[in-house]
Write an enzyme that holds these catalytic residues in place. Sequence first.
Site, PDB file in Angstrom:
ATOM      1  N   HIS A  92       0.830  -1.214   0.000  1.00 56.92           N
ATOM      2  CA  HIS A  92       0.000   0.000   0.000  1.00 56.92           C
ATOM      3  C   HIS A  92       0.857   1.254   0.000  1.00 56.92           C
ATOM      4  O   HIS A  92       1.895   1.311   0.660  1.00 56.92           O
ATOM      5  CB  HIS A  92      -1.051   0.002   1.115  1.00 56.92           C
ATOM      6  N   ASP A  94      -0.527   4.286   0.679  1.00 57.09           N
ATOM      7  CA  ASP A  94      -1.053   5.301   1.615  1.00 57.09           C
ATOM      8  C   ASP A  94      -0.394   5.130   2.976  1.00 57.09           C
ATOM      9  O   ASP A  94       0.168   4.073   3.284  1.00 57.09           O
ATOM     10  CB  ASP A  94      -2.582   5.198   1.742  1.00 57.09           C
ATOM     11  N   ASP A 125       5.764   1.132   6.938  1.00 55.83           N
ATOM     12  CA  ASP A 125       4.343   0.800   6.737  1.00 55.83           C
ATOM     13  C   ASP A 125       3.729   1.778   5.746  1.00 55.83           C
ATOM     14  O   ASP A 125       3.160   2.765   6.139  1.00 55.83           O
ATOM     15  CB  ASP A 125       3.634   0.855   8.104  1.00 55.83           C
ATOM     16  N   GLU A 159      -5.369   1.173   2.448  1.00 50.08           N
ATOM     17  CA  GLU A 159      -5.144   0.143   3.473  1.00 50.08           C
ATOM     18  C   GLU A 159      -5.322   0.714   4.865  1.00 50.08           C
ATOM     19  O   GLU A 159      -5.913   0.088   5.739  1.00 50.08           O
ATOM     20  CB  GLU A 159      -3.746  -0.463   3.315  1.00 50.08           C
ATOM     21  N   ASP A 186       4.304  -6.350   4.486  1.00 44.52           N
ATOM     22  CA  ASP A 186       3.655  -5.254   5.222  1.00 44.52           C
ATOM     23  C   ASP A 186       3.605  -5.630   6.699  1.00 44.52           C
ATOM     24  O   ASP A 186       2.628  -5.381   7.390  1.00 44.52           O
ATOM     25  CB  ASP A 186       2.248  -5.020   4.660  1.00 44.52           C
ATOM     26  N   HIS A 219     -24.896  22.217  34.675  1.00 47.77           N
ATOM     27  CA  HIS A 219     -24.143  22.575  35.884  1.00 47.77           C
ATOM     28  C   HIS A 219     -24.155  21.335  36.794  1.00 47.77           C
ATOM     29  O   HIS A 219     -25.225  20.826  37.144  1.00 47.77           O
ATOM     30  CB  HIS A 219     -24.837  23.763  36.550  1.00 47.77           C
ATOM     31  N   SER A 405      -3.606  -6.650  11.700  1.00 48.29           N
ATOM     32  CA  SER A 405      -4.569  -7.119  10.697  1.00 48.29           C
ATOM     33  C   SER A 405      -4.244  -6.571   9.317  1.00 48.29           C
ATOM     34  O   SER A 405      -3.851  -5.404   9.192  1.00 48.29           O
ATOM     35  CB  SER A 405      -5.976  -6.645  11.072  1.00 48.29           C
ATOM     36  N   HIS A 433       2.496   3.775  12.712  1.00 43.27           N
ATOM     37  CA  HIS A 433       1.308   4.547  13.142  1.00 43.27           C
ATOM     38  C   HIS A 433       1.645   5.591  14.217  1.00 43.27           C
ATOM     39  O   HIS A 433       0.744   6.255  14.716  1.00 43.27           O
ATOM     40  CB  HIS A 433       0.175   3.645  13.685  1.00 43.27           C
TER      41      HIS A 433
END
Length: 460
Positions: A92, A94, A125, A159, A186, A219, A405, A433
């Site tokens: 991938h 992206d 990644d 992805e 990957d 409140h 995954s 990530h």
Amino acid sequence: MPAPTVPTDLERWLASNDQRIHDELFEFLRIPSVSARTEHNPDTLAAAHWLERKLAAIGFTAETIPTPGHPVVLGEWRRAPAGAPTVLVYGHYDVQPPEPLELWTTPAFEPTIRDGKLFARGSVDDKGQLWIHVKALEAHLATRGTLPCNVILLAEGEEEVGSEHLAAFIKGHAERLACDAVVISDSSMFAPGIPSILSSLRGLAYFEINVVGPSSDLHSGMYGGAVVNPAMALAHILSTFHDKKGRIAIKGFYDKVLPFPKAVLAGMKKLPFSDTRFKKDVGVKTLGGEAGKTTLEKLWTRPTLEVNGMLSGYTGEGAKTVLPAKAMAKVSCRLVPDQDPKVIERLLKAHVKKVAPAGVTVTVEALHGGHPWRADLAGKIFDAASRALHAAFGRAPIIQGEGGSIPVVVDFQKILKVPVLLVGFGLPGENAHAPDEWILVDNFRRGLRAIATLWDEYTK
Ligand code: BES
Ligand code: ZN
């Protein structure tokens, strides 16, 4: 049998083109192809076109094919000798959003090498690993003018947002994508110097839970105590998901969980894994999860339910006495064979309905999902990969499970009806990530040699 080696012609070409291979990868990494953000759509498209041009430059026919989302880049080379097999390489182009930007040592889209690591969003990644494949193919075509097998290279741009349109794309192009094996890089290796082939991936079922109470924030002195607090209601719901032993307390959740093959469990016990080291790496003193399971069992063979994020009430500086009108949590389950994301959705919704307190409205929306996968690991492509990894890393690979995954793997297997080989070159701690994502330059180098060797070994 003598230890396999990287073919001399390919080795020589790779060594003398090292600088250009790196320079081009840097160009690829500089394109901020963040699929989750519409403001980056032009960049995501630019990354697709960049890749298409690079594939054309090495002698592939290449096109960027639109989908309802981000396009698929499809490269093809079909001039192998009659009777040669066809392989499909998937990756991938992206990447995940780079935020929080301030935590990057050097900017996410300015690739930088420090201490033998290449830092950039997408370095591992998956642009770096996809680039390994493109350059391994170029090594063959540039040195020999040919490849020993036909190759289809499919790179998607969705992805990181759940591959929403890819299954339909594969179905719609099944004839064109017909092949003998799918190869994907990957994922990561088990440890530095220890290459691996994946035996399983977990699946995913992702949800958003919204709890709505009073028509506006109140409140907390004037109303608190008499009105149900949505944040507390959400906390209550979340607290019912696990029992005291760390098992998921949703009725029927484990019904479809298959026992893991004994050989895989036995192999797992022999791997050099240390809880002490693992705790140090992630920065905790004590581990959690299901009682009575080893860490690798928990990560690779057992399903989970995790809270990914929560939002409610006042979270700014200092104190504000308020009873929030609503609360939200993102919750996801990692699944193992034969759990089905749709069934898990039904079970989770029924559970939430049962435990939701009166006085608030609770809704559960399924965001995306993917099936868990298990490899059968028998066949030519796996044996060839084992020899190719041995040649490049100086030792045979281990077989490992994986907790992450890649939903499309099951689609490839089901639609194209071929084995899928997962062989990755990341490492634990690579920050995929997260800020400061990296790939070890030496793994990139060796991965390139492993994949270049793979095509010779596969067609021997
Ligand atoms: N490359 C990862 C999956 C992965 C991570 C494989 C670690 C092996 C080791 C992939 O890009 C990814 O992040 N997948 C998502 C799935 C998705 C549906 C967003 C994941 O696992 O969270
Ligand atoms: Zn990812």
